[in-house]
Design an enzyme around this catalytic site. Sequence first.
Site, short mmCIF file in Angstrom:
data_model
loop_
_atom_site.label_atom_id
_atom_site.label_comp_id
_atom_site.label_asym_id
_atom_site.label_seq_id
_atom_site.Cartn_x
_atom_site.Cartn_y
_atom_site.Cartn_z
CB SER A 687 1.57 2.36 0.66
OG SER A 687 1.20 1.22 -0.09
CE LYS A 730 -2.85 1.96 -1.08
NZ LYS A 730 -1.62 2.59 -0.55
#
Length: 802
Positions: A687, A730
């Site tokens: 990611s 996140k």
Amino acid sequence: MSDRSDSPESAIEVIPILPLRNAVLFPAAVVPINVGRPRSVRLVEDLSSLTSRVIGVVTQVQQDVEDPTLSDLYRVGTLARVVKVIKLSSTNYSVVLQGMGRFRLDSLEAEVPYLKGRITRHTESIERTDEIDALALSLREIARALSEHSPPVPREVATIAEKASTAGALADLLALHLPAPQVSPSDRQRVLEALDVKERLTLATALARRVLEVHRVRKEIQTIVSGEMGRSEREEILRAQLRTIKEELGETDESEEELDLLRERIAKARLPTDVEKPIRKQLGRLRAMQPHSAEFQVTRQYIEWVVDLPWHKLSEDHFDVVAVKQALDEDHFGLEKIKRRIVEYIAVRKLRRDKRGPILCFVGPPGVGKTSLAKSIARSVGRQMVRLSLGGVRDEAEIRGHRRTYVGAMPGRIIQAMKKAGTMNPVLVLDEVDKLGADQRGDPANALLEVLDPEQNNSFVDHYIDQPYDLSNVMFICTANDRSTIPAPLLDRMEVIDLSGYTRTEKLHIARDYLAPRSLADHGLTPDRLEWQDSGLIALIENYTREAGVRSLNREIGSVCRAVAVMVADGKDVHEVGDAAYVAKVLGPLRYELDIAEREPLIGVVTGLAWTPVGGDILFVEASRMPGKGMAIITGSLGSVMKESAATAMSYVRSKLDHLGIDQALVQSSDVHVHVPAGGIPKDGPSAGIALVTAIVSRLTNRPVRADLAMTGEMTLRGVVMPIGGVKEKVLAAHRAGIKTILLPTRNIRDLEEIPAEVRSELTIEFVGRIEQVLELALLPARHSDSLVPPPSSDDEDAATL
């Protein structure tokens, strides 16, 4: 002991008297005595005020007399020094006494608050004659013969006899250690009253010969019978002979009483028929065993474990949806989606006749309330809760138990938890299920497959119990920090409920409504002593903690409370206000600063987002250019997947030089170094792809990256931004760090509903599908500078701060 004199008796004196019910203390012996009668307790409590810790110990003639007088006591006793006093309770003491010498009790001077007697000490004669030496030698030989009959005769008898310093001490110590069934307290008292050493040796020898003869007869009986009968019949005859001997000696058979009680417990346990039959068979074998044998203890322990398990007892369930929702709201703030799923779970359990349901597994960072949610569920439905910590368990026998053939075998943790709960339908919390291990002793996760499978756990077999046990009524709840480390077959049996973490507003409510009041009570404070303000709690949340849960926040609140508690304990009149200034005064300099949004935009430095088992976090990706041959250097303790992402990013940039406005000659004559700081922390995952591309392009084009922006997303060689996981964690990490804008893959737009509305209102979330969109949103216009690298002083300073 008093000084010796020429006469056998010395000066008369008055000392405290401690009467013993059924024991005799000898000189040179050190023995513990339990003291519980009021007068004796008073004597022990007054020992500290006595000039000497010497008392007189006298045996009672009749042990059932509660408050003895002079006529109830023998006239010869033992002077003793009190070596140690241990308080067992307010009315019970254990006193260690060391015998010093004999005395004669002439009269009682006082009976309250405890006995005090006028005594005459006896001085021991150390004269040795041939006759005394012969008697002592004979007694030592008998002691050596007795030691061969251990048990019931102590094996140390021979050693004690060999180490006796004098003939008189030899008779005393042997009389003390002869077994109680054959030697009564009156027999020992006669040895104590024998002031003449020769007479004392004669009495002790007679007692020792009597004990030896009893055991010789017993051994002869065993030898004769063993040659004529089988094992079970032989043991039964031996026990009959032993009972006859005990009846002649006036001894009660305590082992028979224990077995009778065990039979009654089996009857009350209401065992299933297929379980009761083998247990009664084991009880029959137990009656044929010697009580002192190892097999006897193992078999009795096994029967007691089976009997103590709840085989039919069920606690009454209260599957009240309203009560469950109320309990969850009382114990936890926020977590609305999780609470709603729990309420649905309870509603289904209420409607199903078999009371079965899915296995819930709470997954989330530490401190977000996984275990406390399980406690709330147990409290609301009225069930017992037992917590099993599975972290670090590597032995399959920890779950299934050990077979009884092994030394020290025990049931597994599941059966132990059922015994502790006392009901067949408790709430069992399997904590840290993601931290199970495996080694040569088996895989505990495989054993849990049967435990957590509703189709199999109605006949779970523990290796120790070796009988099927019904676990179908148990409500299992698992907790874990990392879903990826839970074995796939085990995860398939559970319904996972994710607890991502709390926002700043939720933490403030939790601290104000739950943590602060509880911490005040735990530290003995009241709101009058420490009045918490929202500003102080916000300071703790933003400046002294950075976590997904509230565990560290609870510790910091406790630190402030302890500072106030110290002042209150010193007698000061304290009335503190727990605002931001007082928090800073107690805890010192700030540990974290939300200053990322205030930084200058930097060239080659990108803020990325990462998922960790303890919640989301931010990370920085740095890129630097130096003269070279077009090589790419990648550092920062990166895993193989992240290294591949960096290689992909570099390949994409090289394939799009013209489109990105990068001079090809510059790339061929330069090396690019990509680094992810915090090199001591392993990092992996795809990611960070778009963050790596953005950092490289920023460095090669001299375009700064927005400081208030963070990004996450996987990138392909074609420049397509792929979706990623852990979006909520996140985003919450970016929010905690002060980020204002977040770039997410377009295909993650479905995850937006998981993010709390208050967080979404404070953030700008941009969805991107291609890398061109990322670069357009993240990069600022190029700096007007002759060098592509910012001045070393400012860049180095900012990088160190990051």
